[in-house]
Design a protein around this motif. Structure first.
Motif, short mmCIF file in Angstrom:
data_model
loop_
_atom_site.label_atom_id
_atom_site.label_comp_id
_atom_site.label_asym_id
_atom_site.label_seq_id
_atom_site.Cartn_x
_atom_site.Cartn_y
_atom_site.Cartn_z
N LEU A 270 44.24 54.35 39.28
CA LEU A 270 43.19 55.13 38.62
C LEU A 270 42.95 54.66 37.19
O LEU A 270 41.79 54.51 36.76
N ALA A 271 44.02 54.43 36.45
CA ALA A 271 43.88 53.98 35.07
C ALA A 271 43.21 52.61 35.01
O ALA A 271 42.33 52.36 34.17
N ALA A 272 43.61 51.71 35.89
CA ALA A 272 43.02 50.37 35.91
C ALA A 272 41.55 50.42 36.31
O ALA A 272 40.72 49.68 35.77
N GLY B 156 34.63 48.04 35.35
CA GLY B 156 33.93 47.55 36.51
C GLY B 156 34.62 46.39 37.22
O GLY B 156 34.18 45.98 38.29
N ASP B 157 35.69 45.86 36.67
CA ASP B 157 36.42 44.77 37.33
C ASP B 157 37.32 45.34 38.42
O ASP B 157 37.66 46.52 38.41
N ASP B 158 37.74 44.48 39.34
CA ASP B 158 38.64 44.95 40.39
C ASP B 158 40.08 45.07 39.85
O ASP B 158 40.40 44.61 38.76
N PHE B 159 40.92 45.71 40.66
CA PHE B 159 42.27 46.06 40.23
C PHE B 159 43.09 44.84 39.83
O PHE B 159 43.74 44.85 38.77
N VAL C 217 42.09 43.37 36.48
CA VAL C 217 42.51 44.22 35.35
C VAL C 217 44.01 44.05 35.09
O VAL C 217 44.43 43.93 33.94
N ILE C 218 44.82 44.01 36.15
CA ILE C 218 46.27 43.85 35.98
C ILE C 218 46.60 42.49 35.37
O ILE C 218 47.43 42.38 34.47
N LYS C 219 45.94 41.44 35.85
CA LYS C 219 46.17 40.10 35.28
C LYS C 219 45.76 40.04 33.82
O LYS C 219 46.46 39.46 32.99
N GLU D 12 47.05 39.94 28.09
CA GLU D 12 46.76 40.44 26.76
C GLU D 12 47.85 41.35 26.19
O GLU D 12 47.76 41.79 25.05
N GLY D 13 48.86 41.64 26.99
CA GLY D 13 50.02 42.36 26.47
C GLY D 13 49.94 43.87 26.49
O GLY D 13 50.69 44.53 25.78
#
Length: 93
Positions: A22-24, A30-33, A36-38, A43-44
């Motif tokens: 949910l947070a991602a 608008g990006d996929d999960f 966002v995780i990558k 970016e830390g």
């Protein structure tokens, strides 16, 4: 007793996973999960994203306390502490 703690750990992991997704999704723009995780890892701020996901553990913890399922609440608390340590490790490295 051990079964209830294990159930609490599972509920904590599931709640955190749902919270992380949910947070991602909400903060991803608008990006996929996976993107966002990558990006979060690059970016830390992956630790912050995991911490946001752990907010649902709070709800699960208080539901178990309200229903007097103390050992299940203990399992949720245990996984939350483990996630806090992981977040701390992510911050260090």
């Amino acid at each position: 007793m051990k079964k209830d703690i294990f159930i609490g750990i599972l509920v904590g992991l599931i709640a955190n996973s749902i919270g992380l997704i949910l947070a991602a999704t909400l903060l991803g723009g608008g990006d996929d999960f996976t993107t966002v995780i990558k990006a979060a890892a690059k970016e830390g701020f992956l630790g912050k994203l995991i911490s946001l996901g752990a907010v649902l553990n709070l709800i699960a913890f208080f539901v178990f306390i309200k229903k007097r399922k103390d050992y299940r609440a203990r399992g949720v608390l245990l996984i939350t502490v483990i996630l806090a340590v992981c977040t701390f490790v992510f911050k260090l490295f």
